[in-house]
Design an enzyme around this catalytic site. Structure first.
Site, PDB file in Angstrom:
ATOM      1  N   GLU A 112       2.345   0.143  16.752  1.00 32.15           N
ATOM      2  CA  GLU A 112       2.439  -1.010  17.512  1.00 32.15           C
ATOM      3  C   GLU A 112       3.511  -1.064  18.400  1.00 32.15           C
ATOM      4  OE1 GLU A 112       0.638  -4.217  17.294  1.00 32.15           O
ATOM      5  OE2 GLU A 112      -0.847  -2.846  16.782  1.00 32.15           O
TER       6      GLU A 112
ATOM      7  N   ALA B  47       7.790  -5.296   4.805  1.00 35.72           N
ATOM      8  CA  ALA B  47       7.695  -5.897   6.449  1.00 35.72           C
ATOM      9  C   ALA B  47       6.713  -6.970   6.125  1.00 35.72           C
ATOM     10  CB  ALA B  47       7.270  -5.058   7.209  1.00 35.72           C
TER      11      ALA B  47
ATOM     12  N   HIS C 168      -2.778   3.535   8.960  1.00 29.04           N
ATOM     13  CA  HIS C 168      -3.034   4.551   7.521  1.00 29.04           C
ATOM     14  C   HIS C 168      -3.543   3.489   6.596  1.00 29.04           C
ATOM     15  CE1 HIS C 168       1.105   3.924   7.518  1.00 29.04           C
ATOM     16  NE2 HIS C 168       1.153   3.881   6.603  1.00 29.04           N
TER      17      HIS C 168
ATOM     18  N   ARG D 176      -5.832  -0.527   0.642  1.00 29.78           N
ATOM     19  CA  ARG D 176      -5.410  -1.287   1.889  1.00 29.78           C
ATOM     20  C   ARG D 176      -5.503  -2.917   1.783  1.00 29.78           C
ATOM     21  NH1 ARG D 176      -2.204  -1.867   6.410  1.00 29.78           N
ATOM     22  NH2 ARG D 176      -3.363  -1.072   8.136  1.00 29.78           N
TER      23      ARG D 176
ATOM     24  N   LYS E 239       9.777  -5.057  15.186  1.00 29.88           N
ATOM     25  CA  LYS E 239       9.851  -3.681  14.552  1.00 29.88           C
ATOM     26  C   LYS E 239      10.625  -2.954  15.860  1.00 29.88           C
ATOM     27  CE  LYS E 239       7.534  -2.956  10.622  1.00 29.88           C
ATOM     28  NZ  LYS E 239       8.051  -2.076   9.473  1.00 29.88           N
TER      29      LYS E 239
ATOM     30  N   THR F  22       6.248   1.791  13.497  1.00 32.09           N
ATOM     31  CA  THR F  22       4.844   1.889  13.753  1.00 32.09           C
ATOM     32  C   THR F  22       4.248   2.268  15.302  1.00 32.09           C
ATOM     33  OG1 THR F  22       3.228   0.271  13.952  1.00 32.09           O
ATOM     34  CG2 THR F  22       5.487  -0.758  14.156  1.00 32.09           C
TER      35      THR F  22
ATOM     36  N   TYR G  55       5.127  -9.076  15.735  1.00 30.23           N
ATOM     37  CA  TYR G  55       5.467  -8.079  14.692  1.00 30.23           C
ATOM     38  C   TYR G  55       5.908  -6.667  15.491  1.00 30.23           C
ATOM     39  CZ  TYR G  55       4.118  -3.896  11.938  1.00 30.23           C
ATOM     40  OH  TYR G  55       4.032  -2.841  11.191  1.00 30.23           O
TER      41      TYR G  55
ATOM     42  N   GLN H 222       0.797  -1.109   0.036  1.00 29.45           N
ATOM     43  CA  GLN H 222      -0.116   0.125   0.017  1.00 29.45           C
ATOM     44  C   GLN H 222       1.014   1.222  -0.117  1.00 29.45           C
ATOM     45  OE1 GLN H 222      -3.525   1.336   2.706  1.00 29.45           O
ATOM     46  NE2 GLN H 222      -1.715   1.886   3.856  1.00 29.45           N
TER      47      GLN H 222
END
Ligand code: NAP
Ligand code: G4F
Length: 385
Positions: free
Chosen positions: A135, A88, A187, A192, A161, A133, A157, A13
């Protein structure tokens, strides 16, 4: 001569929007794509140039973040002014299924790029953007989250990261690399990936109103995300690399919304009111009202009869399926992007309603095509997740 950018994850994306954005700015854009048994370049097809023409501005290379030699060779060949490391394994739930691969790609993959730049002697030439991120905040220690909020990742994940974030900071401090982390909150966009919650919702709503699907099966309805539009967010990536000094920035809209509310708003955009009832895995949503004028305007008169019939036969359109729950969840993300707004002069142009409208309009077009193909007697794919 325009600048040269190298984008890993160009088929994703963000890679697609960023490539388009940089090409418009006069860059030559090189992208890394993975080998796949099917074509995997749909998102950049409109930018694609026949490899036989000379002086191409958009060039794709086969590569993989798990292959150091391949990355080093590509970086050496391209000699980029800017690298955007967007590649990723980006799905949080899937990272619980393939944690080692996720660590290798998302964590070590970043190290491989940084180390290649260092070994090739490009530390003074090549600026690096790392796709960090929200996250990282995970079980967030404070709301809203800023660049100073402590990290507490809640998935393989997020943990991978976290390594990527800190190795980027470390190479900046140790070797003077112009390497920046963009700590981007969620986003979304019409392109997406279909298995992220927003796109899953907009696709399902489009399919439900056209009579192609009965129900949206969903996981945790109560988690909250700060959702922006990917078009706005890729601009921030570019701005970070135009700064004199590298730094880390939170990029977010500053508005957080429940998954439940996202679903409600998506139906509402087509003139349909839904109501949620029940608790936990028994929760469902039913259609309680249809604004026929708005429905016809947004969806088309030919689908009105079908939706009327559907509502009187069975108004249940959302059900919970606990298979979509995660072993550990991130309950709320809300970003404070004051630093980016001040230092980069960045601000989002899309609000949530505009984002939803962009997504549902695009999915309606896609699903209408599907509906026509079926009416013509041909099969279409059934993608389930
Ligand atoms: P995406 O749509 O999932 O795209 C990921 C890209 O990475 C795809 O091009 C994918 O290739 C490629 N890729 C995956 N594994 C790879 C590997 N081993 N080697 C080379 N390429 C590989 O993700 P996105 O939403 O554009 O996100 C871009 C980046 O930002 C990701 O790093 C993501 O973790 C991060 N991020 C995203 C968000 C968000 O809300 N979108 C927020 C914060 C951070 P295929 O097309 O072949 O699968
Ligand atoms: O759309 P999601 O899968 O995105 P998530 O987990 O927030 O991760 C995305 O944003 C991150 C930035 O914060 C990126 F780093 C990451 O690469 C990715 O782009 O899930 C959002 C929320 C979660 O709480 C999830 O539990 O929606 C909830 N949810 C509820 N039902 C669901 C579903 N998520 C998915 N994918 N599918 C469901 O059916």
């Amino acid at each position: 001569m325009g600048k040269i950018a190298l984008i890993s994850g160009v088929t994703g994306q963000d890679g697609a929007y960023l490539a388009e954005f940089l090409l418009k700015k006069g860059y030559t854009v090189h992208g890394i794509k993975r080998r796949s048994s099917l074509f995997n370049t749909d998102r950049v097809d409109h930018l694609y140039q026949d490899p036989h023409i000379e002086n191409r501005e958009f060039i794709l290379h086969y590569g993989d973040l798990t292959d150091s030699m391949n990355l080093t060779r590509i970086i050496n060949d391209v000699q980029p002014d800017e690298i955007y490391n967007l590649a990723a394994m980006s799905h949080v739930k899937v990272s619980f299924d393939i944690p080692e691969y996720t660590a290798n790609t998302d964590g070590l993959g970043t190290l491989r790029i940084l180390e290649a730049v260092r070994l090739l002697g490009l530390t003074q030439k090549t600026k690096i953007y790392q796709a960090s991120t929200s996250e990282l905040f995970g079980a967030a220690r404070e709301v809203p989250q800023t660049e100073n909020t402590p990290f507490y990742p809640r998935s393989p994940y997020g943990v991978a990261k976290l390594y990527a974030y800190w190795i980027t900071v470390n190479y900046r401090e140790a070797y003077g690399l112009h390497a920046s982390n963009g700590i981007l909150f969620n986003h979304e966009s019409p392109i997406r990936g279909e298995t992220f919650v927003t796109r899953k919702i907009t696709r399902a709503v489009a399919r439900i109103v056209l009579g192609l699907q009965d129900v949206l099966f969903i996981g945790n309805l109560s988690s909250k995300r700060d959702w922006g539009h990917a078009k706005d967010f890729v601009k921030a990536m570019y701005l970070m690399l135009q700064q004199e000094k590298p730094d880390d920035y939170v990029i977010a809209t500053g508005v957080t919304t429940e998954v439940r509310e996202f679903i409600r708003k998506t139906f509402k955009a087509l003139g349909i009111d839904i109501e949620f009832t029940g608790k936990n895995e028994e929760e469902i949503a039913v259609i309680v009202n249809l604004n026929e004028e708005l429905f016809i305007e947004k969806t088309g008169k030919e689908f009105l009869k079908k939706i009327r019939k559907r509502i009187s036969a069975n108004p249940v359109v959302v059900k919970v399926d606990i298979n979509y729950y995660r072993p550990t969840e991130v309950d709320i993300l809300l970003g404070d992007s004051s630093k980016a707004r001040k230092k980069l002069s960045w601000k989002p142009e899309y609000n949530l309603d505009e984002l939803i409208y962009d997504m549902i309009s695009s999915d309606l077009i896609l699903m209408k095509k599907e509906s026509h193909i079926r009416k013509g007697g041909y099969n279409t794919f059934n993608y389930f997740e």
